[in-house]
Write an enzyme that holds these catalytic residues in place. Sequence first.
Site, PDB file in Angstrom:
ATOM      1  N   SER A 141       0.866  -1.193   0.000  1.00 11.53           N
ATOM      2  CA  SER A 141       0.000   0.000   0.000  1.00 11.53           C
ATOM      3  C   SER A 141       0.896   1.234   0.000  1.00 11.53           C
ATOM      4  O   SER A 141       2.071   1.158   0.377  1.00 11.53           O
ATOM      5  CB  SER A 141      -0.855   0.003   1.273  1.00 11.53           C
ATOM      6  OG  SER A 141      -1.537   1.225   1.425  1.00 11.53           O
ATOM      7  N   TYR A 154      -1.906   0.189  10.852  1.00 11.93           N
ATOM      8  CA  TYR A 154      -2.097  -0.260   9.459  1.00 11.93           C
ATOM      9  C   TYR A 154      -0.830   0.054   8.655  1.00 11.93           C
ATOM     10  O   TYR A 154      -0.325  -0.802   7.916  1.00 11.93           O
ATOM     11  CB  TYR A 154      -3.323   0.414   8.824  1.00 11.93           C
ATOM     12  CG  TYR A 154      -3.526  -0.007   7.374  1.00 11.93           C
ATOM     13  CD1 TYR A 154      -3.891  -1.315   7.049  1.00 11.93           C
ATOM     14  CD2 TYR A 154      -3.328   0.900   6.326  1.00 11.93           C
ATOM     15  CE1 TYR A 154      -4.059  -1.715   5.727  1.00 11.93           C
ATOM     16  CE2 TYR A 154      -3.496   0.506   4.997  1.00 11.93           C
ATOM     17  CZ  TYR A 154      -3.861  -0.803   4.703  1.00 11.93           C
ATOM     18  OH  TYR A 154      -4.018  -1.197   3.385  1.00 11.93           O
TER      19      TYR A 154
HETATM   20  N1  LIG Z   1      -8.735  -0.317  -0.855  1.00 17.50           N
HETATM   21  C1  LIG Z   1      -7.625   0.385  -0.702  1.00 17.50           C
HETATM   22  O1  LIG Z   1      -7.647   1.636  -0.705  1.00 17.50           O
HETATM   23  C2  LIG Z   1      -6.318  -0.304  -0.552  1.00 17.50           C
HETATM   24  C3  LIG Z   1      -6.224  -1.671  -0.262  1.00 17.50           C
HETATM   25  N2  LIG Z   1      -4.988  -2.234  -0.107  1.00 17.50           N
HETATM   26  C4  LIG Z   1      -4.844  -3.647   0.234  1.00 17.50           C
HETATM   27  O2  LIG Z   1      -5.487  -4.454  -0.765  1.00 17.50           O
HETATM   28  C5  LIG Z   1      -5.893  -5.691  -0.198  1.00 17.50           C
HETATM   29  C6  LIG Z   1      -7.337  -5.965  -0.565  1.00 17.50           C
HETATM   30  O3  LIG Z   1      -8.174  -4.999   0.030  1.00 17.50           O
HETATM   31  P1  LIG Z   1      -9.504  -4.459  -0.644  1.00 17.50           P
HETATM   32  O4  LIG Z   1      -9.884  -5.261  -1.793  1.00 17.50           O
HETATM   33  O5  LIG Z   1      -9.353  -3.000  -0.815  1.00 17.50           O
HETATM   34  O6  LIG Z   1     -10.534  -4.662   0.584  1.00 17.50           O
HETATM   35  P2  LIG Z   1     -11.850  -5.546   0.724  1.00 17.50           P
HETATM   36  O7  LIG Z   1     -12.293  -5.351   2.136  1.00 17.50           O
HETATM   37  O8  LIG Z   1     -12.816  -5.234  -0.340  1.00 17.50           O
HETATM   38  O9  LIG Z   1     -11.317  -7.044   0.523  1.00 17.50           O
HETATM   39  C7  LIG Z   1     -10.491  -7.663   1.474  1.00 17.50           C
HETATM   40  C8  LIG Z   1     -10.445  -9.155   1.199  1.00 17.50           C
HETATM   41  O10 LIG Z   1      -9.587  -9.757   2.185  1.00 17.50           O
HETATM   42  C9  LIG Z   1     -10.252 -10.873   2.735  1.00 17.50           C
HETATM   43  N3  LIG Z   1      -9.838 -11.110   4.109  1.00 17.50           N
HETATM   44  C10 LIG Z   1      -9.807 -10.225   5.136  1.00 17.50           C
HETATM   45  N4  LIG Z   1      -9.426 -10.857   6.262  1.00 17.50           N
HETATM   46  C11 LIG Z   1      -9.212 -12.161   5.932  1.00 17.50           C
HETATM   47  C12 LIG Z   1      -8.827 -13.306   6.653  1.00 17.50           C
HETATM   48  N5  LIG Z   1      -8.575 -13.255   7.979  1.00 17.50           N
HETATM   49  N6  LIG Z   1      -8.688 -14.474   6.008  1.00 17.50           N
HETATM   50  C13 LIG Z   1      -8.951 -14.547   4.679  1.00 17.50           C
HETATM   51  N7  LIG Z   1      -9.325 -13.500   3.939  1.00 17.50           N
HETATM   52  C14 LIG Z   1      -9.462 -12.330   4.563  1.00 17.50           C
HETATM   53  C15 LIG Z   1     -11.735 -10.531   2.651  1.00 17.50           C
HETATM   54  O11 LIG Z   1     -12.515 -11.724   2.588  1.00 17.50           O
HETATM   55  P3  LIG Z   1     -13.429 -12.310   3.778  1.00 17.50           P
HETATM   56  O12 LIG Z   1     -13.900 -11.153   4.601  1.00 17.50           O
HETATM   57  O13 LIG Z   1     -14.526 -13.026   3.058  1.00 17.50           O
HETATM   58  O14 LIG Z   1     -12.519 -13.237   4.516  1.00 17.50           O
HETATM   59  C16 LIG Z   1     -11.811  -9.815   1.309  1.00 17.50           C
HETATM   60  O15 LIG Z   1     -11.966 -10.740   0.273  1.00 17.50           O
HETATM   61  C17 LIG Z   1      -5.633  -5.566   1.312  1.00 17.50           C
HETATM   62  O16 LIG Z   1      -4.413  -6.222   1.600  1.00 17.50           O
HETATM   63  C18 LIG Z   1      -5.511  -4.068   1.528  1.00 17.50           C
HETATM   64  O17 LIG Z   1      -4.732  -3.761   2.654  1.00 17.50           O
HETATM   65  C19 LIG Z   1      -3.841  -1.505  -0.281  1.00 17.50           C
HETATM   66  C20 LIG Z   1      -3.891  -0.184  -0.564  1.00 17.50           C
HETATM   67  C21 LIG Z   1      -5.118   0.531  -0.724  1.00 17.50           C
HETATM   68  C1  LIG Z   2      -4.229   6.131   2.045  1.00 14.36           C
HETATM   69  C2  LIG Z   2      -4.637   5.173   1.044  1.00 14.36           C
HETATM   70  O1  LIG Z   2      -4.699   5.479  -0.098  1.00 14.36           O
HETATM   71  C3  LIG Z   2      -4.986   3.769   1.425  1.00 14.36           C
HETATM   72  N1  LIG Z   2      -6.202   3.397   0.855  1.00 14.36           N
HETATM   73  C4  LIG Z   2      -5.055   3.702   2.904  1.00 14.36           C
HETATM   74  O2  LIG Z   2      -6.094   4.088   3.480  1.00 14.36           O
HETATM   75  O3  LIG Z   2      -4.029   3.370   3.486  1.00 14.36           O
END
Ligand SMILES: NC(=O)C1=CN([C@@H]2O[C@H](COP(=O)(O)OP(=O)(O)OC[C@H]3O[C@@H](n4cnc5c(N)ncnc54)[C@H](OP(=O)(O)O)[C@@H]3O)[C@@H](O)[C@H]2O)C=CC1
Ligand SMILES: CC(=O)[C@H](N)C(=O)O
Length: 253
Positions: A141, A154
């Site tokens: 991220s 985070y």
């Molecule tokens: N959205 C953003 O702005 C950003 C996101 N990211 C990263 O991208 C990745 C995906 O996030 P994003 O798609 O945005 O968020 P979402 O919340 O939409 O998706 C997160 C996914 O992670 C799964 N997950 C969470 N906890 C667990 C667990 N304990 N075991 C298995 N699966 C798990 C969830 O599935 P379920 O709940 O069904 O288990 C879900 O499918 C993360 O690592 C996040 O930190 C990085 C930068 C920016």
């Molecule tokens: C700051 C970002 O863009 C990221 N989605 C986060 O919340 O860390």
Amino acid sequence: MTKTVFITGASSGIGQACAELLAKEGYNLLLCARRLNRLEKLKDTLLATYPTIQIHIFELDVRDAEQVANQIDGLPPEWKKINILINNAGLSQGLDPIQDGDIGDWDRMIDTNIKGLLYVSKAVIPLMDTENGAHIVNLGSIAGKEVYPNGNVYCATKHAVDALTKAMRIDLLTQGIKVTSIDPGMVETEFSEVRFHGDREKAKNVYSGVQPLTGKDVAETILFVITRPAHVNINDLLIMPTAQATGTIVNRK
Ligand SMILES: NC(=O)C1=CN([C@@H]2O[C@H](COP(=O)(O)OP(=O)(O)OC[C@H]3O[C@@H](n4cnc5c(N)ncnc54)[C@H](OP(=O)(O)O)[C@@H]3O)[C@@H](O)[C@H]2O)C=CC1
Ligand SMILES: CC(=O)[C@H](N)C(=O)O
């Protein structure tokens, strides 16, 4: 040869978008998350559209070391050759100054984003098909590159992902396994809803007046990264919305 991609956290957001795009591109998919009902629906939809690919789904909480080891060890033999691992499962919980932080939130982030990624990687690496191209893509991220106000734990977990990506690249070098970090800024998924413990109004405000990235934008970037020639690895790729300059400086209209 059809390649197999293992995506953690495929039930939502970036993980789901990767499954959708990579299915379209003809990859076989190994998908996991805690919400199996969502994976079942996704599998049905994708197979209806792309009937020639194979999809195997299973329920997994990446925080549970024993479950991770058993589920991956227990995969059917035909799913035990993996070309690409997308370590995507992750979450943010809370946005408070460290002195007001919730210990449960801290544990959930550390256990999922750091320990979960480690457990899955340890179980999958021995199954990687190094003869036909093996690649690990970790979801970092912008929060792994800089620290923003109230992002404390985070940001720490994503800095840890950054360190683990670099460490994997060193340790896996002689096995020829590529390792890449994809570092998005603001992507509109369920991320903010999870961060704010289900407060949809607060989550919506994060994206007000700005065009954030979509899961598909990130999935397309991942597709680019995993389709480079065998001798080329993208080590690290930071992707932001045009309207975002840093973790918190955003041009809202
Ligand atoms: N959205 C953003 O702005 C950003 C996101 N990211 C990263 O991208 C990745 C995906 O996030 P994003 O798609 O945005 O968020 P979402 O919340 O939409 O998706 C997160 C996914 O992670 C799964 N997950 C969470 N906890 C667990 C667990 N304990 N075991 C298995 N699966 C798990 C969830 O599935 P379920 O709940 O069904 O288990 C879900 O499918 C993360 O690592 C996040 O930190 C990085 C930068 C920016
Ligand atoms: C700051 C970002 O863009 C990221 N989605 C986060 O919340 O860390």
